[in-house]
Design a protein around this motif. Sequence first.
Motif, PDB file in Angstrom:
ATOM      1  N   GLY A  27       8.349 -22.765  13.349  1.00 16.61           N
ATOM      2  CA  GLY A  27       7.987 -22.707  14.755  1.00 16.61           C
ATOM      3  C   GLY A  27       6.681 -23.419  15.024  1.00 16.61           C
TER       4      GLY A  27
ATOM      5  N   GLU B 112       6.941 -16.118  13.863  1.00 16.76           N
ATOM      6  CA  GLU B 112       8.236 -16.791  13.887  1.00 16.76           C
ATOM      7  C   GLU B 112       9.228 -16.136  12.925  1.00 16.76           C
TER       8      GLU B 112
ATOM      9  N   GLU C 166      17.968 -19.307  22.176  1.00 16.09           N
ATOM     10  CA  GLU C 166      17.993 -19.444  20.730  1.00 16.09           C
ATOM     11  C   GLU C 166      19.228 -18.743  20.175  1.00 16.09           C
TER      12      GLU C 166
ATOM     13  N   THR D 297       1.254 -17.783  13.006  1.00 11.24           N
ATOM     14  CA  THR D 297       2.486 -18.385  13.519  1.00 11.24           C
ATOM     15  C   THR D 297       3.656 -18.074  12.599  1.00 11.24           C
TER      16      THR D 297
ATOM     17  N   GLU E 196      12.728 -14.902  14.439  1.00 18.99           N
ATOM     18  CA  GLU E 196      13.960 -15.589  14.033  1.00 18.99           C
ATOM     19  C   GLU E 196      14.821 -14.772  13.078  1.00 18.99           C
TER      20      GLU E 196
END
Length: 228
Positions: A102, A117, A171, A113, A121
């Motif tokens: 990401g 992510e 997504e 991050t 996800e």
Amino acid sequence: MNQQPDLVSDAKHSREAARMCFPVRQEVIHQEKWLSLERAHYQTPKGERSWEMIRRNHKSANGGDGAIIIATLRRALHYDCLVLVKQYRPPLEKYSIEFPAGMIDANEDASSTALRELKEETGYTGTVHKVSPGVSLDAGTSSSTVHMVHVDIDGDEPNNIHPKQDLDEDEFIEVLVVPVNRLEKLVQEWSQEENVVIDSRLYVYATCQPARKTSTNKVDILSRKLDN
């Protein structure tokens, strides 16, 4: 007598010529929300040249544009597994099997991050083990750089037993939990599927792993004891 090439002198000349290249200016050809098509003008030993390239419009103040997460899931009495994702990539017109990843937000570093992510996800939470410097993705096409973030996941923690994704409405990501000792075999099999492309970083990671013995290890020994 034949004149032998002076390889040392030639190599020195090549190094000196390469060091004489430097940027001159950037020209924006077309800009959209996320990406810009630009023309990079740069100086070479033989004069000014130009190069068409892509640049991300939202760049982190901390260096790299994004984080790629190499997440290892560790559970008692199980082989170590990699947590991968499969999602449709419009530029390829195919599904891509890859590491979770990401973009780094303005107030984040690569580690934060990666953990965000990974949770969004895949649903898993983990601990950052190692972070690479910013590395290029496709230096001939784009200015994008990323950090490779290694994350350890304790699969025996309650929140990792039944992980739940937290995806954006646009997504659509499938989570793949793959035993490390079967990774190369599965990657080779997936690469033969008509509608699938293996991400280059995953392919290199899978094919460059040292050989692993799968017949005698702690998991097998413990499994045999439990069966008996």
